[in-house]
Design an enzyme around this catalytic site. Structure first.
Site, PDB file in Angstrom:
ATOM      1  N   HIS B 221      54.135  30.952  29.952  1.00  0.00           N
ATOM      2  CA  HIS B 221      54.088  31.936  31.028  1.00  0.00           C
ATOM      3  C   HIS B 221      55.430  32.568  31.304  1.00  0.00           C
ATOM      4  O   HIS B 221      55.500  33.683  31.813  1.00  0.00           O
ATOM      5  CB  HIS B 221      53.516  31.291  32.288  1.00  0.00           C
ATOM      6  CG  HIS B 221      52.034  31.278  32.224  1.00  0.00           C
ATOM      7  ND1 HIS B 221      51.256  32.075  33.003  1.00  0.00           N
ATOM      8  CD2 HIS B 221      51.200  30.606  31.408  1.00  0.00           C
ATOM      9  CE1 HIS B 221      50.004  31.889  32.686  1.00  0.00           C
ATOM     10  NE2 HIS B 221      49.935  30.992  31.719  1.00  0.00           N
ATOM     11  N   LYS B 249      36.868  36.958  25.643  1.00  0.00           N
ATOM     12  CA  LYS B 249      37.099  36.827  24.199  1.00  0.00           C
ATOM     13  C   LYS B 249      37.169  35.346  23.809  1.00  0.00           C
ATOM     14  O   LYS B 249      36.652  34.945  22.762  1.00  0.00           O
ATOM     15  CB  LYS B 249      38.398  37.543  23.831  1.00  0.00           C
ATOM     16  CG  LYS B 249      38.566  37.744  22.336  1.00  0.00           C
ATOM     17  CD  LYS B 249      39.823  38.547  22.026  1.00  0.00           C
ATOM     18  CE  LYS B 249      40.034  38.641  20.525  1.00  0.00           C
ATOM     19  NZ  LYS B 249      41.299  39.296  20.175  1.00  0.00           N
ATOM     20  N   ASP B 250      37.802  34.552  24.660  1.00  0.00           N
ATOM     21  CA  ASP B 250      37.888  33.116  24.379  1.00  0.00           C
ATOM     22  C   ASP B 250      36.509  32.454  24.457  1.00  0.00           C
ATOM     23  O   ASP B 250      36.219  31.521  23.706  1.00  0.00           O
ATOM     24  CB  ASP B 250      38.842  32.431  25.363  1.00  0.00           C
ATOM     25  CG  ASP B 250      40.308  32.651  24.976  1.00  0.00           C
ATOM     26  OD1 ASP B 250      40.551  33.117  23.846  1.00  0.00           O
ATOM     27  OD2 ASP B 250      41.191  32.357  25.791  1.00  0.00           O
ATOM     28  N   GLU B 293      42.718   9.459   7.316  1.00  0.00           N
ATOM     29  CA  GLU B 293      41.856  10.573   7.654  1.00  0.00           C
ATOM     30  C   GLU B 293      42.388  11.852   7.018  1.00  0.00           C
ATOM     31  O   GLU B 293      43.601  11.980   6.785  1.00  0.00           O
ATOM     32  CB  GLU B 293      41.802  10.730   9.176  1.00  0.00           C
ATOM     33  CG  GLU B 293      41.047   9.601   9.858  1.00  0.00           C
ATOM     34  CD  GLU B 293      39.559   9.846   9.844  1.00  0.00           C
ATOM     35  OE1 GLU B 293      38.926   9.502   8.819  1.00  0.00           O
ATOM     36  OE2 GLU B 293      39.029  10.371  10.824  1.00  0.00           O
TER      37      GLU B 293
HETATM   38  C1  HEM Z   1      43.786  13.446  21.673  1.00  0.00           C
HETATM   39  C2  HEM Z   1      42.555  13.111  21.883  1.00  0.00           C
HETATM   40  C3  HEM Z   1      41.811  12.081  21.044  1.00  0.00           C
HETATM   41  C4  HEM Z   1      41.729  11.976  19.671  1.00  0.00           C
HETATM   42  C5  HEM Z   1      42.397  12.884  18.632  1.00  0.00           C
HETATM   43  C6  HEM Z   1      40.878  10.826  19.379  1.00  0.00           C
HETATM   44  C7  HEM Z   1      40.556  10.360  18.097  1.00  0.00           C
HETATM   45  C8  HEM Z   1      39.740   9.267  17.801  1.00  0.00           C
HETATM   46  C9  HEM Z   1      39.325   8.851  16.489  1.00  0.00           C
HETATM   47  C10 HEM Z   1      39.730   9.520  15.174  1.00  0.00           C
HETATM   48  C11 HEM Z   1      38.501   7.762  16.619  1.00  0.00           C
HETATM   49  C12 HEM Z   1      37.756   7.004  15.510  1.00  0.00           C
HETATM   50  C13 HEM Z   1      36.358   7.569  15.383  1.00  0.00           C
HETATM   51  C14 HEM Z   1      35.464   6.719  14.520  1.00  0.00           C
HETATM   52  O1  HEM Z   1      35.614   6.741  13.292  1.00  0.00           O
HETATM   53  O2  HEM Z   1      34.590   6.046  15.077  1.00  0.00           O
HETATM   54  C15 HEM Z   1      38.426   7.451  18.025  1.00  0.00           C
HETATM   55  C16 HEM Z   1      37.719   6.386  18.572  1.00  0.00           C
HETATM   56  C17 HEM Z   1      37.656   6.072  19.918  1.00  0.00           C
HETATM   57  N1  HEM Z   1      38.228   6.786  20.962  1.00  0.00           N
HETATM   58 FE1  HEM Z   1      39.342   8.486  20.782  1.00  0.00          FE
HETATM   59  N2  HEM Z   1      40.473  10.252  20.563  1.00  0.00           N
HETATM   60  C18 HEM Z   1      41.014  10.976  21.609  1.00  0.00           C
HETATM   61  C19 HEM Z   1      40.845  10.728  22.954  1.00  0.00           C
HETATM   62  C20 HEM Z   1      40.215   9.598  23.507  1.00  0.00           C
HETATM   63  C21 HEM Z   1      40.181   9.248  24.911  1.00  0.00           C
HETATM   64  C22 HEM Z   1      40.811  10.092  26.017  1.00  0.00           C
HETATM   65  C23 HEM Z   1      39.476   8.072  25.023  1.00  0.00           C
HETATM   66  C24 HEM Z   1      39.132   7.268  26.261  1.00  0.00           C
HETATM   67  C25 HEM Z   1      39.113   7.736  27.475  1.00  0.00           C
HETATM   68  C26 HEM Z   1      39.068   7.673  23.711  1.00  0.00           C
HETATM   69  C27 HEM Z   1      38.313   6.544  23.418  1.00  0.00           C
HETATM   70  C28 HEM Z   1      37.924   6.137  22.150  1.00  0.00           C
HETATM   71  C29 HEM Z   1      37.134   4.961  21.853  1.00  0.00           C
HETATM   72  C30 HEM Z   1      36.583   3.955  22.876  1.00  0.00           C
HETATM   73  C31 HEM Z   1      36.972   4.921  20.441  1.00  0.00           C
HETATM   74  C32 HEM Z   1      36.233   3.823  19.616  1.00  0.00           C
HETATM   75  C33 HEM Z   1      34.798   4.160  19.380  1.00  0.00           C
HETATM   76  C34 HEM Z   1      34.569   4.794  18.045  1.00  0.00           C
HETATM   77  O3  HEM Z   1      35.292   4.492  17.102  1.00  0.00           O
HETATM   78  O4  HEM Z   1      33.645   5.592  17.942  1.00  0.00           O
HETATM   79  N3  HEM Z   1      39.545   8.614  22.806  1.00  0.00           N
HETATM   80  N4  HEM Z   1      39.193   8.385  18.718  1.00  0.00           N
END
Ligand code: HEM
Lengths: 239, 406
Positions: B221, B249-250, B293
């Site tokens: 900003h 647009k977004d 990944e």
């Molecule tokens: C920058 C944002 C985020 C990114 C890039 C991200 C990325 C990921 C990735 C790559 C996995 C593995 C997925 C799989 O193969 O199952 C994962 C799993 C998980 N994430 Fe995130 N995440 C983000 C934010 C969050 C937040 C804010 C929370 C909780 C409030 C969260 C909770 C979890 C949990 C509980 C899992 C395990 C369950 C699973 O593997 O499906 N994540 N996340």
């Protein structure tokens, strides 16, 4: 701008790592595609193969009879099937073979098959390929093991990495099971049916997923079209 | 010092409740100034400028879906894999939430990569936007840390072995490397303490990102958006209010994005994942090829391209950290690549080269792949090294006076 779009298109194919190991033939599956479905009769035949053959060694520890309602089985059918195996409807499908015993007999613990179709490159095609990959073709054997023999306790399998699998051919001949719907239980038929069952076991949500996806996409298409028209209208006075 | 004289403050809450409230806490004004009628945006932005707001939405999607996953996930090596299956099978809409989170992470990276490539092309990192750019690089780094730790949570084979390989890299830190690795693991190998702390951090870091995104927008900003011509815009008529022009647009861009996203979520949720991660983690069995990944592959390729481990690690981190000094490496006064023929060619080769790095990162490090990885790594750094020279020798095209002329 156009170049960016082009490059973005390139990203996707690049993301897939090419699998190594024996080539796996593609099959036609009813669960593939936008309208993928699990055919209830096929799942039931596969269930017969799984419970009567594979379960001697393998478990599907995330799967119980109750889950079959997602493949269209009625509560009565589910109760009857569970009862015939002396299980409750929520008991998991656990093999009677203890892992330690399996290790001793086969030299390997048979893997849990709940998510097997998602856990190997080639997915369901791979499971089918392993089940139909046993061969006593001398030439193929000589090709796979030019200077040696299949290691002791292992069996020649054209789909398995290294061509020597510790699992004895579970479907060596036709009629390992008697299908109640009269379908001839050939080896390819049994392999196909049990693979469909295992795919269902791995992804019971598949039908709901693909079904819901159609509505979500329809909604988004309309949403996006309206957004586009609004954008054009609002931007008319710019430039 | 600012005037302390009271402004004309609305006293009657029923006459104009919104103004009444805004006079006490200028929340409405804040929104209006940030993404509303009071935020002037260049009128010539193309669709490449959609990816900033898309990144914000992708972040919100991750936080919301992550929150619901966290209600059912168990960060315990004995339960983690089972709890993910529990989410997929028994939790109401659990499969949808997990697919959204899993595919959402990949799409988040696609969006951010495009967003960065846009900045690189149009010279958005140049004065006076160096800090804005640097904050972006920080976001990218934290995002990578977040995604890396998230991928460990389902506790499959790739979770375990990916975590082992990547954390082991820290052992190259002089003198204390091995101690640092043990400290991070909470033991002598990746295990339960590692999983638990990664979960805590994976939950925390996205909120840190939110905080830094606010700084990012604050910096934006101060000098407003760059634009495809890269010109400094002063004239009132070069600007239009963010709302309604760019909000609509977004929203249209979001629609297109969500269509692609939904196609993956509903029809190919595991396409970008690795099958080995559906095998429970097993410290005794090493997968044939350990690959991270897809969004880490270019950096993984740089790591493996260099035969000396220490140097490889330095090169890998350096390949990202170098972005911090980019504004000073590229001393050309012209921002947009449109008017920089030499930079423009080098840029497209750089982007293609980056894709090659990603591709070769997915291959086993043997034979021809090693050679390709080395050439690609060399070009990656050569690109940056050439920038000061390019700025000096390049004959830039004549800049238009105004964006209407462009
Ligand atoms: C920058 C944002 C985020 C990114 C890039 C991200 C990325 C990921 C990735 C790559 C996995 C593995 C997925 C799989 O193969 O199952 C994962 C799993 C998980 N994430 Fe995130 N995440 C983000 C934010 C969050 C937040 C804010 C929370 C909780 C409030 C969260 C909770 C979890 C949990 C509980 C899992 C395990 C369950 C699973 O593997 O499906 N994540 N996340």
């Amino acid at each position: 701008m156009r170049m960016f779009v082009l490059l973005l298109g390139l990203l996707f194919p690049l993301a897939v790592a090419a699998g190594e190991g024996p080539a796996i033939a593609k099959q036609d599956w009813g669960f593939d595609g936008l309208h993928g479905q699990y055919d209830k009769a096929t799942v039931y035949r596969g269930y017969q193969v799984f419970t009567q053959v594979c379960m001697a060694c393998h478990s599907a520890k995330y799967v119980s009879h109750a889950d079959l309602d997602r493949a269209g089985f009625t509560p009565e059918e589910i109760a009857a099937l569970a009862k015939s195996m002396n299980l409750t409807t929520t008991d998991k499908l656990v093999s009677g073979l203890a892992p330690a015993d399996a290790q001793e007999v086969y030299g390997k613990v048979p893997p849990d098959l709940s998510v097997i179709t998602k856990a190997r490159a080639g997915l369901a095609d791979y499971t089918y390929a392993v089940l139909t990959g046993y061969s006593d073709d001398v030439e193929a054997l000589a090709h796979a093991f030019p200077n040696s023999e299949v290691p002791a306790g292992a069996y020649f399998n054209t789909a398995f990495a290294g061509y020597a699998i510790a699992m004895p051919n579970p479907l060596p001949n036709a009629d390992m099971v008697t299908y109640t719907d009269g379908t001839p239980a050939t080896v390819p038929q049994m392999a196909h049916d049990v693979t469909v069952f295992l795919q269902w076991a791995a992804e019971p949500e598949l039908i709901e997923r693909k079904h819901l996806g159609v509505y979500v996409l329809l909604f988004l298409a309309i949403f996006t079209l309206l957004a586009y028209l609004t954008k054009k209208a609002i931007w008319r006075d710019v430039h | 010092m600012a005037s302390l004289k009271p402004k004309a403050v609305e006293q009657n809450i029923t006459r104009n409740p919104l103004k009444w409230f805004d006079d006490r806490l200028p929340l409405v004004s804040l929104i209006n100034n940030s993404v509303g009628r009071n935020f002037p945006a260049p009128k010539n932005l193309n669709y490449m400028w959609n990816f900033g707001s898309l990144a914000g939405i992708a972040l919100v999607i991750q936080i919301l879906t992550g929150l619901f996953l966290a209600m059912h996930y168990k960060a315990d090596v004995a339960l983690a894999f089972d709890s993910v299956q529990h989410i997929m099978r028994n939790v109401q809409w659990g499969w949808l939430i997990r697919n959204l989170h899993m595919v959402g992470a990949s799409f988040f990276f696609i969006v951010v990569y495009v967003h960065m490539a846009r900045g690189l092309y149009y010279g958005s990192y140049k004065s006076p936007r160096e800090v804005l750019w640097g904050i972006g690089v920080i976001i990218f780094l934290i995002m990578m840390a977040t995604a890396f730790m998230g991928y460990v949570l389902p506790w499959g084979q790739m979770s375990y072995w990916g975590a082992t390989v990547i954390t082991n890299l820290l052992s190259v830190i002089p003198f204390v490397g091995d101690e640092v690795v043990v400290w991070i693991w909470g033991g002598y190998s990746v295990g339960d303490p590692t999983l638990t702390r990664f979960y805590a951090l994976h939950f925390l870091l996205p909120f840190v990102i939110v905080g830094i995104v606010i700084l990012h927008i604050w910096a934006l900003h101060e000098h407003k958006s760059n634009n495809p011509t890269g010109l400094d815009l002063q004239d009132e008529k070069d600007f239009i209010p963010f709302h309604p022009y760019y909000t609509v647009k977004d929203i249209f861009g979001l629609g297109v994005y969500l269509i692609a996203f939904a196609l993956m979520v509903f029809y190919a949720p595991d396409y970008l994942g690795h099958t080995d991660n559906y095998i429970p983690a097993n410290p005794l069995v090493t997968p044939a090829h350990i690959v991270p990944e897809w969004y880490f592959l270019p950096f993984y390729a740089i790591l493996r391209a260099i035969p000396i481990k220490e140097l490889g690690v330095v090169a890998m981190f350096g390949s990202i950290l170098i972005l911090f000094v980019l504004p000073w490496l590229d001393s050309s006064r012209v921002r947009s690549a449109r008017y920089r023929p030499l930079y423009r060619s080098l840029y497209w080769v750089f982007l293609l080269n980056f894709l090659v790095l990603g591709w070769v990162g997915s291959k086993p490090p043997e034979g021809i792949y090693v050679l390709i990885a080395r050439f690609a790594t060399a070009y990656y750094f050569l690109f940056f090294a050439l920038l000061p020279v390019v700025a000096r020798v390049e004959k830039t095209r004549k800049l238009p006076k105004t964006i209407d002329e462009a």
